[in-house]
Enzyme design. Structure first.
Site, PDB file in Angstrom:
ATOM      1  N   TYR A 101       0.781  -1.015  -0.099  1.00 30.22           N
ATOM      2  CA  TYR A 101      -0.104   0.072   0.048  1.00 30.22           C
ATOM      3  C   TYR A 101       0.778   1.102  -0.029  1.00 30.22           C
ATOM      4  O   TYR A 101       1.888   1.375   0.655  1.00 30.22           O
ATOM      5  CB  TYR A 101      -0.771  -0.057   1.346  1.00 30.22           C
ATOM      6  N   GLU A 190      -3.681   7.355  -3.984  1.00 34.83           N
ATOM      7  CA  GLU A 190      -3.668   6.260  -3.193  1.00 34.83           C
ATOM      8  C   GLU A 190      -3.350   4.888  -4.141  1.00 34.83           C
ATOM      9  O   GLU A 190      -4.179   5.026  -4.905  1.00 34.83           O
ATOM     10  CB  GLU A 190      -4.834   5.931  -2.350  1.00 34.83           C
TER      11      GLU A 190
END
Ligand code: GDP
Ligand code: MN
Length: 380
Positions: A101, A190
């Site tokens: 991530y 993101e």
């Protein structure tokens, strides 16, 4: 402004962040031909402005073009958290060895961009923050210094990435993400998951991307990406006219000058026992043009039964607004009862102008609460 996954990925690609090859489709047949062009297994991904698509069944692997067609048929029209799927993004399926991530968001609290990285990708970041807080590396960037490669190294080593080949690729991606963030005036970028393939290749498998609305004028190419079909038709018409309008569910149409005043008008309508049909901010002006545009947008909603015009004269003078209202009513036919409350600069003159003209469907009330009560009563 939120971008769809495929739009965010397009920007990623432009700035050198690796993604999979793919194409957009709005019908099953289009999906099939995209899959034919790509060759091999593909993944069909619902394009909606909300997360958790995987869990909701909006992301499906397909073995061949016919399967892609079938999966697209299942996904189109699906409702994901209140968002109806109208397009799918088809891309070459990736083999996934690891899911990481990486994000860069604007941290308002310290007025700096904040990097977050963890090797526990693929799941919601809130869950990682809660269950494995140590696994989440956070790092602010001083916007005046800009991004420094040591920061990228700190994220990667802090996150425990040991493979030198991965380290090198992620370091490059971190730098490019900063560049993407700054050059597009983003508020949030993101990548979840940032994957590592079995061959050791690192790639962005998803994109979440929010651009600062106030900076869109600098980025016409991004502003153009706005999907007008995802917006209710009334709001689309409003945007075209430059009217600040949000559709709500009630019967009392609201028009005011200044966002704060309009917000409190919504509350007062509720207090008077009614339900607002919309939020509509006239802004600083009160000229006939603006009033006509706003009234056209508000009355296009068939649920509207009465209209409350709430004006506080500051720099905008109430007499000007009163003339604006009358000119607007001359120019257009409105059957709805309109309740007007004027206060502030030249309120007295304004009320007098309206009283003298006294159009049949116009009611002038002295206070906001009186006006709200009257508007609610007229909507019943
Ligand atoms: P989200 O659920 O809206 O965040 O959508 P994502 O694009 O992040 O996809 C959700 C999950 O689907 C990913 O975490 C992957 O596990 C899986 N997925 C997406 N694309 C692929 C792919 O190309 N291959 C494989 N094997 N899985 C994928
Ligand atoms: Mn995701």
């Amino acid at each position: 402004m939120d971008l769809y996954e495929y739009q965010g990925k397009e920007i990623f690609r432009r700035l050198g962040i690796p993604t999979s090859d793919g194409g957009l489709a709005t019908t099953p047949d289009e999906a099939k031909s995209v899959a034919e062009r790509l060759g091999g297994p593909v993944v069909v991904k619902a394009q909606v402005l909300t997360g958790g698509r995987g869990k909701a069944g909006g992301i499906k692997l397909a073995d061949d073009p016919d399967d892609a067609r079938a999966k697209t048929e299942q996904i189109l029209g699906m409702d994901i958290n209140g968002h109806v799927v109208r397009k799918v993004w088809i891309e070459q399926a990736s083999e996934i060895a690891k899911e990481y991530y990486l994000s860069l968001t604007f941290d308002r609290g310290v007025k700096r961009p904040l990097f977050m990285f963890t090797t526990q990708g693929g799941i919601e970041i809130e869950e990682v923050a809660e269950k494995h807080p140590d696994a989440l590396v956070r790092l602010h960037v001083d916007p005046f210094e800009g991004y420094q490669p040591w920061q990228g190294r700190r994220l990667i080593f802090g996150g425990g990435v040991e493979d030198p080949n991965e380290q090198k690729q992620i370091l490059a991606i971190v730098g490019k993400l900063y560049e993407t963030f700054v050059t597009t005036d983003a508020m949030l970028t993101e990548i979840n998951p940032l994957i590592v393939t079995p061959e050791g290749e690192v790639r962005a498998l998803d994109s979440k991307f929010t651009v600062d609305d106030a900076a869109l004028f600098k980025h016409p190419d991004i502003a153009e990406m706005r999907d007008l079909e995802a917006v209710p038709p009334e709001e689309r018409a409003a945007r075209e006219k430059g009217v600040t309008y949000v559709k709500l569910d009630g019967e009392v149409g609201i028009l005011g000058n200044g966002a704060g005043l309009v917000m409190s008008t919504l509350d007062v309508i509720a207090l008077a026992g009614g339900r607002p049909a919309n939020f509509c901010d006239l802004g600083g002006g009160g000229d006939a043009e603006g009033v006509v545009d706003a009234l056209e947008v508000i009355t296009a909603d068939p649920k509207v039964k009465s209209i409350l015009f709430n004006v506080f004269g500051g720099i905008t003078r109430c007499d000007e607004v009163a003339r604006g209202i009358l000119t607007a009513l001359d120019r257009m036919t409105i059957e709805h009862p309109i309740v007007v409350r004027l206060d502030g600069t030249n309120a007295e003159e304004g009320r007098q102008i309206l009283d003298e003209a006294s159009p049949e469907n116009l009611y002038v009330e002295p206070t906001m609460l009186d006006a709200a009560r009257r508007a609610v009563e007229l909507a019943a």
